[in-house]
Design a protein around this motif. Sequence first.
Motif, PDB file in Angstrom:
ATOM      1  N   ASP A 264       0.728  -1.093  -0.106  1.00  0.00           N
ATOM      2  CA  ASP A 264      -0.034   0.363  -0.216  1.00  0.00           C
ATOM      3  C   ASP A 264       0.722   1.211   0.091  1.00  0.00           C
ATOM      4  O   ASP A 264       2.158   1.286   0.556  1.00  0.00           O
ATOM      5  N   GLY A 265       0.694   2.296  -1.012  1.00  0.00           N
ATOM      6  CA  GLY A 265       1.096   3.485  -0.611  1.00  0.00           C
ATOM      7  C   GLY A 265       0.558   4.625  -0.829  1.00  0.00           C
ATOM      8  O   GLY A 265      -1.181   4.824  -0.751  1.00  0.00           O
ATOM      9  N   ASP A 266       1.008   5.597  -0.729  1.00  0.00           N
ATOM     10  CA  ASP A 266       0.142   7.167  -0.432  1.00  0.00           C
ATOM     11  C   ASP A 266      -0.104   7.727  -1.666  1.00  0.00           C
ATOM     12  O   ASP A 266      -1.234   8.563  -2.037  1.00  0.00           O
ATOM     13  N   GLU A 267       0.231   6.563  -2.671  1.00  0.00           N
ATOM     14  CA  GLU A 267       0.000   7.124  -4.297  1.00  0.00           C
ATOM     15  C   GLU A 267      -0.483   6.151  -4.960  1.00  0.00           C
ATOM     16  O   GLU A 267       0.055   5.715  -6.077  1.00  0.00           O
ATOM     17  N   GLY A 268      -0.768   5.369  -3.858  1.00  0.00           N
ATOM     18  CA  GLY A 268      -1.530   3.777  -4.915  1.00  0.00           C
ATOM     19  C   GLY A 268      -0.806   2.682  -4.688  1.00  0.00           C
ATOM     20  O   GLY A 268      -0.029   2.803  -3.833  1.00  0.00           O
ATOM     21  N   ASP A 269      -1.710   1.389  -4.688  1.00  0.00           N
ATOM     22  CA  ASP A 269      -1.060   0.046  -4.740  1.00  0.00           C
ATOM     23  C   ASP A 269       0.570   0.564  -5.782  1.00  0.00           C
ATOM     24  O   ASP A 269       0.229   0.427  -6.541  1.00  0.00           O
ATOM     25  N   ARG A 270       1.347  -0.383  -4.936  1.00  0.00           N
ATOM     26  CA  ARG A 270       2.770  -0.994  -6.024  1.00  0.00           C
ATOM     27  C   ARG A 270       2.775  -2.546  -5.654  1.00  0.00           C
ATOM     28  O   ARG A 270       3.181  -3.461  -4.205  1.00  0.00           O
ATOM     29  N   VAL A 271       2.932  -2.733  -7.094  1.00  0.00           N
ATOM     30  CA  VAL A 271       2.890  -4.309  -7.505  1.00  0.00           C
ATOM     31  C   VAL A 271       4.478  -4.980  -7.554  1.00  0.00           C
ATOM     32  O   VAL A 271       4.921  -4.499  -8.170  1.00  0.00           O
ATOM     33  N   VAL A 272       4.737  -5.500  -6.588  1.00  0.00           N
ATOM     34  CA  VAL A 272       6.052  -6.197  -7.244  1.00  0.00           C
ATOM     35  C   VAL A 272       5.730  -7.537  -7.505  1.00  0.00           C
ATOM     36  O   VAL A 272       5.370  -8.954  -6.945  1.00  0.00           O
ATOM     37  N   SER A 273       6.489  -8.327  -8.583  1.00  0.00           N
ATOM     38  CA  SER A 273       6.186  -9.733  -9.038  1.00  0.00           C
ATOM     39  C   SER A 273       7.302 -10.412  -9.221  1.00  0.00           C
ATOM     40  O   SER A 273       8.500  -9.226  -9.682  1.00  0.00           O
TER      41      SER A 273
END
Length: 135
Positions: free
Chosen positions: A101-110
């Motif tokens: 979760d982030g302040d500017e939206g989700d960050r997805v690490v694949s």
Amino acid sequence: MTRTPQEIFESYVYAGALTRNADALAAAFTADGVFEAPLMPADASFPRRLVGRAEIRSAMAAYYERQAEGGRAPNIEKSGYVLHTTSDPDVFIAEVDTVFDGDEGDRVVSLVQIFRIRDGKIARLRDYFAPELMS
């Protein structure tokens, strides 16, 4: 007692990404276990290759210490994985999408991880992810 690929994978994730417990992470490997992140540059802060429980424990403890300064825990509810068995019963592959979760939206690490198992422990783990994700 034989552990399933899912049990091995989930205990690895719990020890590493979720609790950042270097002792438990090292214990998931065989005494001569190898952890590799082949795409990492040699000078990266995340280790490229670790051999044996002692090296895995010390290097990952140091990495987790640095990460604690600003690192976020993954959002388990949004994250997911798929395990693939192979014709070799001692090898399985994990496809992982970890969401932060982030302040500017989700960050997805694949990422993709290849596990080679011996006696219910990880004998070799190859972890493939974009190196810039670890900076």
